[in-house]
Enzyme design. Structure first.
Site, mmCIF file in Angstrom:
data_model
loop_
_atom_site.group_PDB
_atom_site.id
_atom_site.type_symbol
_atom_site.label_atom_id
_atom_site.label_comp_id
_atom_site.label_asym_id
_atom_site.label_seq_id
_atom_site.Cartn_x
_atom_site.Cartn_y
_atom_site.Cartn_z
ATOM 1 N N GLY A 158 10.082 -4.875 29.881
ATOM 2 C CA GLY A 158 10.943 -5.129 31.030
ATOM 3 C C GLY A 158 11.687 -3.908 31.540
ATOM 4 O O GLY A 158 12.598 -4.024 32.359
ATOM 5 N N LYS A 160 8.014 -16.220 29.997
ATOM 6 C CA LYS A 160 9.386 -16.212 29.456
ATOM 7 C C LYS A 160 10.196 -17.358 30.086
ATOM 8 O O LYS A 160 9.624 -18.405 30.384
ATOM 9 C CB LYS A 160 10.019 -14.832 29.671
ATOM 10 C CG LYS A 160 9.125 -13.710 29.112
ATOM 11 C CD LYS A 160 9.799 -12.381 29.008
ATOM 12 C CE LYS A 160 8.832 -11.352 28.422
ATOM 13 N NZ LYS A 160 9.430 -10.032 28.211
ATOM 14 N N ASN A 182 3.042 -13.986 29.646
ATOM 15 C CA ASN A 182 4.211 -14.613 29.033
ATOM 16 C C ASN A 182 5.256 -14.797 30.128
ATOM 17 O O ASN A 182 5.896 -13.827 30.548
ATOM 18 C CB ASN A 182 4.728 -13.692 27.910
ATOM 19 C CG ASN A 182 5.996 -14.220 27.273
ATOM 20 O OD1 ASN A 182 6.452 -15.324 27.576
ATOM 21 N ND2 ASN A 182 6.578 -13.424 26.387
ATOM 22 N N SER A 236 5.824 -3.603 30.102
ATOM 23 C CA SER A 236 5.757 -3.001 31.450
ATOM 24 C C SER A 236 4.332 -2.715 31.899
ATOM 25 O O SER A 236 4.067 -1.719 32.579
ATOM 26 C CB SER A 236 6.613 -1.722 31.512
ATOM 27 O OG SER A 236 7.972 -2.041 31.325
ATOM 28 N N GLU A 290 3.938 -4.536 21.107
ATOM 29 C CA GLU A 290 4.881 -4.434 22.218
ATOM 30 C C GLU A 290 6.056 -3.564 21.793
ATOM 31 O O GLU A 290 6.973 -4.051 21.110
ATOM 32 C CB GLU A 290 5.405 -5.825 22.603
ATOM 33 C CG GLU A 290 4.336 -6.791 23.071
ATOM 34 C CD GLU A 290 4.914 -7.868 23.979
ATOM 35 O OE1 GLU A 290 4.408 -7.996 25.091
ATOM 36 O OE2 GLU A 290 5.870 -8.552 23.580
ATOM 37 N N HIS A 332 7.847 -12.586 19.038
ATOM 38 C CA HIS A 332 8.210 -11.745 20.182
ATOM 39 C C HIS A 332 9.561 -11.094 19.902
ATOM 40 O O HIS A 332 10.440 -11.698 19.304
ATOM 41 C CB HIS A 332 8.273 -12.591 21.457
ATOM 42 C CG HIS A 332 8.337 -11.747 22.685
ATOM 43 N ND1 HIS A 332 9.499 -11.125 23.095
ATOM 44 C CD2 HIS A 332 7.375 -11.385 23.567
ATOM 45 C CE1 HIS A 332 9.237 -10.430 24.195
ATOM 46 N NE2 HIS A 332 7.965 -10.574 24.497
ATOM 47 N N GLU A 378 11.997 -10.651 21.683
ATOM 48 C CA GLU A 378 13.149 -11.406 22.207
ATOM 49 C C GLU A 378 13.525 -12.561 21.289
ATOM 50 O O GLU A 378 14.651 -13.050 21.325
ATOM 51 C CB GLU A 378 12.830 -11.877 23.637
ATOM 52 C CG GLU A 378 12.863 -10.707 24.620
ATOM 53 C CD GLU A 378 11.954 -10.832 25.826
ATOM 54 O OE1 GLU A 378 11.476 -11.950 26.104
ATOM 55 O OE2 GLU A 378 11.708 -9.793 26.479
HETATM 56 P P1 13P Z 1 7.097 -7.022 30.591
HETATM 57 O O1 13P Z 1 5.656 -6.992 31.009
HETATM 58 O O2 13P Z 1 7.992 -7.700 31.580
HETATM 59 O O3 13P Z 1 7.577 -5.660 30.194
HETATM 60 O O4 13P Z 1 7.182 -7.943 29.274
HETATM 61 C C1 13P Z 1 6.292 -7.719 28.245
HETATM 62 C C2 13P Z 1 6.445 -8.809 27.276
HETATM 63 O O5 13P Z 1 7.456 -8.927 26.614
HETATM 64 C C3 13P Z 1 5.337 -9.772 27.138
HETATM 65 O O6 13P Z 1 5.504 -10.588 26.046
#
Ligand code: 13P
Length: 260
Positions: free
Chosen positions: A174, A12, A10, A214, A168, A98, A100
Site C-alpha cells: 500500500g 481487504k 485481496n 504495490s 509480501e 497477511h 495486516e
Molecule cells: P497493495 O497491492 O495495495 O500494496 O497490497 C498488497 C497486499 O497486501 C495484498 O495482500
C-alpha cells in the site's frame, strides 16, 4: 510440471454490495472473453461479499478466497469465520498470515500455521503470507525473517497442490514502493530453496510463490517475468477490474503458453 500462474486479488476491507457486484461483474466479463487464459485468477472479497460475488462469478473460472479464517472448524469464537464456512460459500482459497493480520491482530507464526492447517482440512488451498518489515530489511534480516516465518507458518501436510506462498514485504504494501526485480528474485530463489529443504524437490517445484506489495499494471511484468515468481497477490490494484486484468497481461509469453 510447469507451475500455472496465479493472479490473486485481496480486496481487504473494501466495498459494499454494489461495489463488489460491479467489480465481480466486470471481472466476469473480462474472463469470459478470454476462455483460454493461461493463468488462475482468484479474488478474496470481504466476508460480507463472498456470497454475492460467488453468485456473480459462478462458472466464470475465477475462484474465490477468504482473507483469513479461524484455526478451528467451529465453536464459541464470536466474530470469527471458519475454513469450512468459506468452503461452504464456494471458496477454494484462504489467505493466512497477511501482515495486516500479523500486526493488527497479533497472528503469530503458530496461529498462522493452525489457520493454514484448518484451511487444508476444509479442502482449501492456503495462501501463506510472509515478509519482512522495513526495519528488518534495513537491518539485513530479510532472509532470516522469511526463513523463520516460512519454517513456522507452514502446516504439516502442506504440499505444492494445497499451499501457495505469498512474499509480501511489509514496507511495500500500500505504499507505492517496491523492491527491485533483483531483490524480489533473491528472496523468491531463497524461498524456493527453503521449500526444497522442507517439502522436497518435487513439491517445492510445484509450489507457487507469489509476489505482493504495490503491484500495478506498470510494474507487474518486471516481477512476473522472474522464474520463481508465479503470480501476484494484489491489493489496491485489484479493486479496479481493468488494472487487475492488466496485471495478468504482464505474465511473460513463456509462462502464458503453460498448459492446464
Ligand atoms: P497493495 O497491492 O495495495 O500494496 O497490497 C498488497 C497486499 O497486501 C495484498 O495482500
Amino acid at each position: 510440471m510447469p507451475r500455472r500462474p496465479l493472479i490473486a486479488g485481496n480486496w481487504k476491507m473494501n466495498g459494499l454490495g454494489e461495489d463488489g457486484a460491479r467489480l465481480a461483474g466486470a471481472l466476469r466479463e473480462l474472463m469470459t472473453a478470454a476462455p483460454d487464459a493461461p493463468f488462475d485468477m482468484m479474488v478474496a472479497p470481504p466476508f460480507t461479499l463472498i456470497g454475492r460475488v460467488a453468485e456473480i462469478l459462478s462458472g466464470s473460472g475465477i475462484e474465490l478466497g477468504g482473507q483469513d479464517c479461524h484455526g478451528e472448524a467451529s465453536g464459541a469464537h464470536t466474530g470469527d469465520i471458519s475454513a469450512p464456512m468459506l468452503a461452504d460459500l464456494g471458496c477454494r482459497y484462504v489467505i493466512v498470515g497477511h501482515s495486516e493480520r500479523r500486526t493488527g491482530h497479533g497472528d503469530t507464526d503458530a496461529l498462522v500455521r493452525a489457520k493454514a492447517r484448518a484451511g487444508l482440512d476444509a479442502g482449501l488451498t492456503a495462501i501463506v503470507c510472509i515478509g519482512e518489515t522495513e526495519a528488518e530489511r534495513d537491518g539485513g534480516k530479510t532472509l532470516d525473517v522469511v526463513a523463520q516465518q516460512l519454517g513456522q507458518s507452514l502446516p504439516p501436510g502442506a504440499d505444492g497442490a494445497n499451499t501457495v506462498i505469498a512474499y509480501e514485504p511489509v514496507w511495500a504494501i500500500g505504499t507505492g514502493r517496491t523492491p527491485t526485480g533483483e531483490e524480489v528474485r533473491d528472496v523468491h530463489d531463497f524461498i524456493r530453496a527453503r521449500l526444497v529443504d522442507t517439502l522436497g524437490g518435487d513439491e517445492a517445484g510445484m509450489t507457487r510463490i507469489l509476489y505482493g506489495g504495490s503491484m500495478k499494471p506498470g510494474n507487474a511484468a518486471e516481477f512476473l517475468k522472474l522464474a520463481d515468481v508465479d503470480g501476484g497477490l494484489i491489493g489496491g490494484a485489484s479493486l479496479e477490474a481493468e488494472d487487475f486484468w492488466a496485471i495478468a497481461q504482464g505474465l511473460p509469453l513463456a509462462i502464458s503458453s503453460v498448459p492446464d
